[in-house]
Design an enzyme around this catalytic site. Structure first.
Site, mmCIF file in Angstrom:
data_model
loop_
_atom_site.group_PDB
_atom_site.id
_atom_site.type_symbol
_atom_site.label_atom_id
_atom_site.label_comp_id
_atom_site.label_asym_id
_atom_site.label_seq_id
_atom_site.Cartn_x
_atom_site.Cartn_y
_atom_site.Cartn_z
ATOM 1 N N SER A 96 0.826 -1.208 0.000
ATOM 2 C CA SER A 96 0.000 0.000 0.000
ATOM 3 C C SER A 96 0.856 1.252 0.000
ATOM 4 C CB SER A 96 -0.901 0.003 1.245
ATOM 5 O OG SER A 96 -1.644 1.191 1.340
ATOM 6 N N SER A 158 -7.074 12.822 1.926
ATOM 7 C CA SER A 158 -8.118 12.595 0.920
ATOM 8 C C SER A 158 -7.709 11.580 -0.137
ATOM 9 C CB SER A 158 -8.522 13.919 0.267
ATOM 10 O OG SER A 158 -7.395 14.568 -0.298
ATOM 11 N N TYR A 160 -5.334 9.120 0.045
ATOM 12 C CA TYR A 160 -5.225 7.802 0.679
ATOM 13 C C TYR A 160 -6.617 7.248 0.982
ATOM 14 C CZ TYR A 160 -4.163 4.264 4.219
ATOM 15 O OH TYR A 160 -4.091 3.098 4.948
ATOM 16 N N LYS A 164 -8.496 3.844 -0.581
ATOM 17 C CA LYS A 164 -8.948 2.730 0.256
ATOM 18 C C LYS A 164 -10.470 2.556 0.174
ATOM 19 C CE LYS A 164 -4.998 1.342 1.818
ATOM 20 N NZ LYS A 164 -4.461 0.007 1.462
ATOM 21 N N VAL A 193 -2.544 0.861 13.747
ATOM 22 C CA VAL A 193 -1.868 -0.352 14.224
ATOM 23 C C VAL A 193 -0.446 0.037 14.629
ATOM 24 C CG1 VAL A 193 -1.004 -2.621 13.555
ATOM 25 C CG2 VAL A 193 -3.260 -1.853 12.758
#
Length: 256
Positions: A96, A158, A160, A164, A193
């Protein structure tokens, strides 16, 4: 006793598998621990070999360095992998492009960077996977690692977030298109995370924004293992009747 998470004998392709990817590395360790035979994908062979060395039964796994931004080459590359080592029971796209993109700085190059890897590669990997001889007899499972940013707006992200969010529509559409082949398509959407990338994010934010971000996770921040376990659930027999869905793994982030 039946273990619905058992992946023994299943060949899986995992992108973003380099040792310096907290989530990708943990996905590989978890799937290998469940018995899968992995093909590790990333741009750098040395980083893939570092991951392979961490896995249960390293000789059971292989590395396949490849640049996923070469979109048109993906289907033929996957066909070659299947011809050389056998068909795949599943695919995990964890690679990613991440980061922030405030509106005043958005340009074509940024757009291409986010959407080529996060969206274009997702589609072309699915195209490659669904070829005859590439997916295993009886079907398979595609899991995209998305983000809660695709479900809930985030300031300064925005591009990213849009990339997704596109994964959600891709999964829903492909779930219908590939159902007759018994290929399931789902998205795992993590919130923050803990790991190297999270630490960089924290360093970019002022104290008050870090505090607000922490407060937005009622169960606290996640660990790479949380994401890996969700991916395993969707790949294994435990997810055999699940397709076209988004599974937030977010400590309650999207509940607020």
């Amino acid at each position: 006793m039946r273990n619905p998470l058992d992946l023994t004998g299943r060949r899986l392709l995992v992108t973003g598998a380099s040792a310096d990817s907290d989530i990708g590395r943990e996905i590989c360790r978890t799937l290998a621990g469940l018995g899968a035979a992995l093909t590790l994908v990333g741009r750098r062979a040395d980083a893939l070999e570092a991951t392979r060395a961490l896995l249960d039964g390293p000789e059971r796994h292989s590395v396949a360095p490849f640049d996923l931004t070469d979109l048109d080459a993906i289907p033929g590359w996957m066909k070659g992998l299947a011809e050389a080592g056998g068909p795949f029971a599943g695919l995990v796209h964890s690679a990613s492009e991440q980061g922030y993109s405030v509106l005043r700085q958005v340009n074509r190059a940024q757009f291409d960077r986010y959407f080529t890897l996060n969206v274009g590669a997702s589609l072309m990997l699915a195209r490659g996977f669904h070829q005859k001889g590439v997916f295993a007899p009886g079907g398979g499972s595609i899991v995209y690692v998305g983000s809660v940013a695709g479900l809930k707006g985030q300031k300064g992200r925005s591009l990213y977030a849009a990339s997704k969010a596109a994964l959600v529509s891709i999964a829903q559409s492909l779930a219908l298109e590939l159902a007759d082949k018994r290929i399931r398509v789902n998205v795992v959407a993590p919130a923050v995370v803990l790991g190297a990338k999270a630490e960089k994010q924290f360093a970019m934010l002022p104290v008050e924004q870090n505090a607000a971000l922490a407060a937005a996770h009622p169960l606290g921040y996640g660990a790479p293992q949380d994401v890996a376990d969700a991916v395993a659930y969707l790949l294994a027999d435990s997810g055999r009747w699940v397709t076209g869905t988004v599974l937030p793994v977010d400590g309650g982030f999207t509940a607020g």
